[in-house]
Design an enzyme around this catalytic site. Structure first.
Site, PDB file in Angstrom:
ATOM      1  N   LYS A 170      15.651  34.507  68.403  1.00  0.00           N
ATOM      2  CA  LYS A 170      16.563  33.426  67.986  1.00  0.00           C
ATOM      3  C   LYS A 170      17.402  34.006  66.860  1.00  0.00           C
ATOM      4  CE  LYS A 170      17.516  30.496  65.374  1.00  0.00           C
ATOM      5  NZ  LYS A 170      18.798  30.527  64.615  1.00  0.00           N
ATOM      6  N   GLU A 245       9.860  38.750  56.386  1.00  0.00           N
ATOM      7  CA  GLU A 245      10.660  39.548  55.448  1.00  0.00           C
ATOM      8  C   GLU A 245      11.606  38.566  54.786  1.00  0.00           C
ATOM      9  OE1 GLU A 245      10.023  42.637  54.966  1.00  0.00           O
ATOM     10  OE2 GLU A 245       8.730  42.977  56.704  1.00  0.00           O
ATOM     11  N   CYS A 279      18.996  41.167  50.719  1.00  0.00           N
ATOM     12  CA  CYS A 279      17.696  40.822  50.131  1.00  0.00           C
ATOM     13  C   CYS A 279      17.335  41.782  48.997  1.00  0.00           C
ATOM     14  CB  CYS A 279      16.639  40.868  51.220  1.00  0.00           C
ATOM     15  SG  CYS A 279      16.740  42.378  52.191  1.00  0.00           S
ATOM     16  N   GLU A 380      17.425  33.688  43.815  1.00  0.00           N
ATOM     17  CA  GLU A 380      18.256  34.520  44.697  1.00  0.00           C
ATOM     18  C   GLU A 380      19.577  33.785  44.923  1.00  0.00           C
ATOM     19  OE1 GLU A 380      17.225  34.947  48.896  1.00  0.00           O
ATOM     20  OE2 GLU A 380      17.544  37.094  48.719  1.00  0.00           O
TER      21      GLU A 380
HETATM   22  P1  NAD Z   1      17.773  31.530  56.644  1.00  0.00           P
HETATM   23  O1  NAD Z   1      16.364  31.431  56.175  1.00  0.00           O
HETATM   24  O2  NAD Z   1      18.676  30.387  56.418  1.00  0.00           O
HETATM   25  O3  NAD Z   1      17.809  31.776  58.232  1.00  0.00           O
HETATM   26  C1  NAD Z   1      17.142  32.889  58.823  1.00  0.00           C
HETATM   27  C2  NAD Z   1      16.853  32.537  60.266  1.00  0.00           C
HETATM   28  O4  NAD Z   1      15.876  31.495  60.286  1.00  0.00           O
HETATM   29  C3  NAD Z   1      18.063  32.000  61.029  1.00  0.00           C
HETATM   30  O5  NAD Z   1      18.023  32.457  62.359  1.00  0.00           O
HETATM   31  C4  NAD Z   1      17.853  30.497  60.989  1.00  0.00           C
HETATM   32  O6  NAD Z   1      18.467  29.813  62.046  1.00  0.00           O
HETATM   33  C5  NAD Z   1      16.334  30.409  61.069  1.00  0.00           C
HETATM   34  N1  NAD Z   1      15.750  29.190  60.517  1.00  0.00           N
HETATM   35  C6  NAD Z   1      16.210  28.426  59.492  1.00  0.00           C
HETATM   36  N2  NAD Z   1      15.384  27.376  59.283  1.00  0.00           N
HETATM   37  C7  NAD Z   1      14.377  27.477  60.201  1.00  0.00           C
HETATM   38  C8  NAD Z   1      13.223  26.686  60.490  1.00  0.00           C
HETATM   39  N3  NAD Z   1      12.935  25.590  59.823  1.00  0.00           N
HETATM   40  N4  NAD Z   1      12.403  27.105  61.485  1.00  0.00           N
HETATM   41  C9  NAD Z   1      12.676  28.235  62.164  1.00  0.00           C
HETATM   42  N5  NAD Z   1      13.762  28.998  61.950  1.00  0.00           N
HETATM   43  C10 NAD Z   1      14.606  28.623  60.976  1.00  0.00           C
HETATM   44  O7  NAD Z   1      18.352  32.879  56.032  1.00  0.00           O
HETATM   45  P2  NAD Z   1      19.833  33.480  56.166  1.00  0.00           P
HETATM   46  O8  NAD Z   1      20.757  32.732  55.272  1.00  0.00           O
HETATM   47  O9  NAD Z   1      20.198  33.670  57.589  1.00  0.00           O
HETATM   48  O10 NAD Z   1      19.561  34.945  55.548  1.00  0.00           O
HETATM   49  C11 NAD Z   1      19.510  35.162  54.185  1.00  0.00           C
HETATM   50  C12 NAD Z   1      18.078  35.268  53.694  1.00  0.00           C
HETATM   51  O11 NAD Z   1      17.412  36.288  54.402  1.00  0.00           O
HETATM   52  C13 NAD Z   1      18.030  35.680  52.234  1.00  0.00           C
HETATM   53  O12 NAD Z   1      17.039  34.950  51.557  1.00  0.00           O
HETATM   54  C14 NAD Z   1      17.673  37.153  52.291  1.00  0.00           C
HETATM   55  O13 NAD Z   1      17.047  37.651  51.152  1.00  0.00           O
HETATM   56  C15 NAD Z   1      16.775  37.187  53.486  1.00  0.00           C
HETATM   57  N6  NAD Z   1      16.714  38.540  54.038  1.00  0.00           N
HETATM   58  C16 NAD Z   1      15.577  39.258  53.860  1.00  0.00           C
HETATM   59  C17 NAD Z   1      15.505  40.575  54.328  1.00  0.00           C
HETATM   60  C18 NAD Z   1      14.244  41.407  54.149  1.00  0.00           C
HETATM   61  O14 NAD Z   1      14.166  42.481  54.733  1.00  0.00           O
HETATM   62  N7  NAD Z   1      13.278  40.951  53.374  1.00  0.00           N
HETATM   63  C19 NAD Z   1      16.613  41.132  54.970  1.00  0.00           C
HETATM   64  C20 NAD Z   1      17.761  40.366  55.126  1.00  0.00           C
HETATM   65  C21 NAD Z   1      17.800  39.065  54.663  1.00  0.00           C
END
Ligand code: NAD
Length: 492
Positions: A170, A245, A279, A380
């Protein structure tokens, strides 16, 4: 359209949503909006594909060949994929080219790991041969963010496929297009139908349906920390193993012996690549109090010279934020920082000049006079905002670096690598760079401590996390007839 069981499939109820270019607001494409129905279909298809062994039980050398073919196809498609990734994320084309050029090696690396993996024989006592095999887990759910869409997917997908699992992805609602392209490319490379499925849609619906599906063997999410908490609880209730992650806010520690010009260049690179939407963004720059002014001046000179603009132009160095929501969040945090008493050294406002007004642009912002307890130093922000904090001695630098709920990455800038290595031992995080930042490799385990997540991606460890052991015990003698005797026999 979704890719389910090898076919492009619309949503059952015909719903779709828009993907827009964050630099211009222009519509890029409409995409099918999936929910529980599409997720159930995709997991079913993946389960059938796993059970009949069309991928999980074929010769490893065959999986190796297919994944290498996919790597080659990816390499050939890099120009068009980079363009599409840049259009949907708003990240400068130069960044996306550099990032995507690394993808093929992930498929090659994990294919090679699978091809060269050796099982073990254990020292089982008695007339037995016992050996331990590593076998795939089953159906894997993967939920990915928008900031590095293909890279993050690849870190999860390459080991999952190499180990023989089947997958339902997804992707982020902001950036699903390159994931769909990769799924079609994988079919062409010879990945059988049903092995790599993609359902596009929103987190609250399609993501939630995937995370709560009891048929998964593992759920792997990269996203925000709050999303991680929800998803881990949901999947955990079904006893589905979880890898998360999550967020981060990396300290960049400038030691007194560092070359300040190089450290300033490193801090700006750490803070502003991807417009600070990573991140491991260098969002806490730690400098000795005697050098703070000097470092800040050098950082500001570099920050104000960054070229904001159309991400597709070669000269652009800083693109827009991904959405209006993210832009507002950045504005709110800058206002919070000012209220907390921190001083804006440069930036601190939207960039609206000319074409920038059409997109979600924000000026690169450096805060000084920041204390570690301030919200701008703790939360963040995920925007082009960095904080400079000062320390008096190394112990205080370590205390400040660790004084945060996250623990993903950190960098140390020094002219004495040994000193940097000693300091790295004291940092509570998963990755430390010395005189660099943002560097990754398929062989490098990746993951965080504390609120930055659980589990590891990449490297041999990341590969193993997509497998489980199966122990096999062979009796080399006549089987014992247990009930035919009253003797006390050993059970091993
Ligand atoms: P997000 O948490 O909003 O979304 C990530 C994914 O989760 C998307 O596909 C979204 O549709 C899905 N999602 C959202 N709510 C959900 C739920 N309730 N149930 C299931 N899936 C759900 O994050 P984003 O804005 O897309 O990405 C940014 C975040 O990702 C930042 O916090 C960043 O630090 C983190 N990130 C971490 C790493 C790492 O390697 N640790 C790498 C890149 C980004």
């Amino acid at each position: 359209m979704h890719v389910i069981d090898g076919r492009e499939t619309p949503s059952a109820d015909g719903r779709s949503f828009e993907v827009r270019n964050p630099a211009t607001g222009a519509l890029v494409e409409r995409v099918a909006e999936g929910g529980a129905t599409e997720i159930a279909r995709a997991v079913d298809a993946a389960q059938r594909a796993f059970d009949d062994g069309r991928w999980s039980r074929i010769a490893v050398r065959e999986r190796y060949r297919v994944l290498n073919r996919l790597a080659q196809m990816l390499e050939d498609a890099l120009p068009s994929l980079s363009l599409l990734e840049s259009t949907c994320t708003g990240r400068p084309l130069r960044e996306m080219r550099a990032q995507l050029s690394r993808l093929p090696e992930f498929y090659r690396y994990f294919a090679a790991l699978a091809r060269t993996a050796e099982d073990t024989i254990t020292p089982f006592e008695g007339p037995y041969l016992s050996y331990v095999r590593r076998v795939p887990l089953g159906v894997i759910g993967q939920i990915t963010p928008w900031n590095h869409p293909l890279l993050i997917l690849t870190k999860k997908l390459a080991p999952a496929l190499a180990a023989g699992n089947t997958v339902v992805v997804k992707p982020s609602e902001h950036t699903p297009l390159t994931t769909l392209q990769l799924a079609k490319m994988a079919l062409e490379a010879g990945v059988p139908p049903g092995v790599f499925n993609v359902v596009t849609g929103f987190g609250g619906e399609a993501g939630r349906a995937l995370a709560s599906h009891p048929g998964l063997a593992k759920l792997d999410l990269t996203g925000g920390t709050e999303t991680g908490r929800i998803v881990a609880q949901t999947a955990g209730a079904n006893l589905v193993r979880v890898n998360c992650e999550l967020g981060g806010k990396a300290p960049v520690i400038v030691l007194p012996d560092a070359d300040l010009e190089k450290a300033a260049a490193g801090a700006i690179f750490a803070a502003f690549i991807a417009t600070g939407q990573t991140c491991i963004a260098g969002a806490r720059i730690l400098v000795h109090e005697s050098q703070a002014q000097d470092l800040i001046e050098r950082m500001v000179a570099r920050a104000v010279s960054l070229r904001l603009g159309d991400p597709l132009l070669a000269q652009t160095q800083l693109g827009p934020l991904i959405s209006e929501r993210q832009l507002q969040r950045t504005e709110e945090y800058v206002a919070i920082g000012k209220r907390e008493g921190a001083e804006v050294q440069c930036g601190g406002r939207r960039a609206t000049k000319g074409v920038l007004g059409k997109g979600f642009f924000y000026e690169p912002t450096v805060f000084a006079d920041v204390r570690s307890s301030m919200r701008i130093a703790q939360d963040e922000i995920f925007g082009p905002v960095t904080c400079v904090l000062t320390y008096k001695d190394l112990d205080e630098a370590v205390r400040i670096a660790n004084d945060i709920p996250f623990g993903l990455g950190a960098s140390i800038w020094t002219s004495d690598a040994a000193k940097g290595m000693r300091l790295s031992e004291r940092l509570n995080c998963g990755v430390v760079w010395i005189n660099d930042h943002h560097r990754i490799d398929p062989s490098l385990p990746w993951g965080g401590t504390k609120d930055s997540g659980m589990g590891r991606e990449c490297g041999i460890e990341g590969y193993r996390e997509y497998t489980q052991t199966k122990s096999i015990v062979v009796n080399l003698e006549e089987p014992v007839d247990w009930y035919a005797t009253t003797e006390t026999l050993r059970l091993s």
